[in-house]
Write a protein that holds these residues in place. Structure first.
Motif: not given
Length: 391
Positions: A135-148
């Motif tokens: 989640x820290x990498x998600x914030x740094x990269x400004x990307x999304x995790x979309x749950x499956x």
């Protein structure tokens, strides 16, 4: 223009169903890369049908076989961890479907996020073991995790109402053994435990469903995905598997996501979000259902649930250790070497012996995972040879 995707774990249950969704919309999706662990034959068939630019087999010894099977096609074949990372970071790919069991894809997922890819996450263990890093990498990269996962996809959709979230309710079918006594559960065979009443899943997830370990892992996953504290997340037994999750807001409103037990639904939503496309799935007939039942889980018969929740609350490397030990114990059970009820005993013993790291980096997470696998194998082998822990 077609969306380019990579599928990590294309020969597993989620990977195969993802390809079904892709096949239904060939003009909207293009498969850029496929990754499998060891099933070279099925991967070769997928490559022949979907024509990716890159195919990766993690089993280095069998990669040559894969290359020979697709040598007439314009596809690059790679092997092992470098191939996995290359597939996750492949230029032009917008979305990486992460569907491999365990944490083997963790480093590749982190690299994919850093490379600007969104992640359609069907893997619980990655967030369980290293949710703080992901989640820290998600914030740094400004990307999304979309749950499956069906439950997390449902939460994701129900959370889009606005307002203060009071609690999130994750449902569980109860698995195939929910009516069994403890003695009957101790004698259950792998074949019985794999007969899930409502879902078609891979063997690891199906056994975790039978022990309710799956729900504990899902609570930890929801904690990271949606920034919820553990007191906000509850588990309910719901045998019909129609209501996948509920979200209660501060005004008393309770939003529920209902749908058929068809994994293609959350897979397709992850691939098409923020749009919602038609799917050739059966519609729910509420009059045929007649009633929907909910109950508290029986924690005495399903100790894996509390083991997972305790590991999640303690944090650090405990969740990684729990996940790894469970994976090894499930393998021993599926191999007929230990009883189902010994899975929780293996996990509990390994957790008791673990010396945790409070805020682990990637190397420390991987080290905890490796230690737990080794120790769980020793404990499970001892139970297998003596039966001492299973009585």
């Amino acid at each position: 223009m077609a969306k380019e995707i990579t599928i990590l774990g294309s020969t597993g249950s989620i990977g195969r169903q993802t390809l079904e969704v892709v096949a239904a919309y060939p003009e909207r999706f293009r498969v850029a890369a496929l990754v499998a662990a060891r099933n070279a034959e099925l991967l070769a068939a997928q490559v022949r049908r979907f024509r990716p630019r890159l195919a990766v087999l993690l089993d280095v010894e069998r990669a040559g076989d894969l290359a020979a099977m697709v040598q007439d096609l314009d596809v690059q074949v790679l092997a092992g961890e470098e191939g996995l990372k290359a597939a996750a970071c492949l230029a032009g790919v917008e979305l990486v479907v992460a569907a491999m069991v365990g944490i083997r894809s963790l480093a590749a997922i982190l690299a994919a996020l850093e490379a600007g890819k969104d992640i359609a996450l069907a893997n619980k263990e990655v967030l369980v073991a290293a949710g703080h890093l992901v989640m820290e990498q998600v914030r740094r990269s400004n990307r999304r995790i979309i749950p499956v996962d069906s439950e997390h996809s449902a939460i994701f959709q129900c959370l889009r109402q606005g307002g203060r979230v009071v609690e999130v309710l994750i449902t569980a079918s109860g698995g195939p053994l929910k009516e069994m006594t403890p003695a009957e559960m101790a004698a259950v065979t792998p074949e019985q435990a794999l007969q899930h009443p409502t879902w078609v899943m891979g063997p690891k997830v199906t056994i975790d469903s039978a022990t309710l370990m799956n729900k504990g892992l899902e609570v930890m996953e929801a904690h990271h995905l949606f920034n919820l504290n553990y007191d906000q997340i509850k588990v309910l037994i719901h045998p019909q598997s129609v209501v996948h999750a509920l979200v209660r807001y501060g005004d008393g409103s309770l939003f529920a996501h209902l749908g058929p037990a068809d994994m293609r639904l959350p897979i397709q939503y992850a691939l098409t979000w923020p749009e919602r496309w038609d799917l050739d799935s059966r519609f729910l007939d509420l009059t045929a259902l007649g009633h929907l039942d909910f109950a508290e889980p029986d924690r005495r018969r399903f100790p894996c649930l509390d083991l997972a929740l305790q590991a999640g609350r303690e944090g650090g490397t405990y969740p990684a250790v729990l996940s790894a030990a469970d994976e090894v114990a499930v393998e021993y059970f599926l191999g007929g070497k230990i009883p189902l009820t010994a899975i929780s005993q293996v996990v509990a013993r390994v957790l008791e012996e673990h010396r945790p790291v409070a805020s682990p980096d990637l190397e420390q997470v991987l080290a905890a995972d490796a230690w737990a696998r080794g120790r769980a194998g020793e404990v499970a082998a001892h139970i297998s040879s003596t039966g001492a822990e299973s009585r």
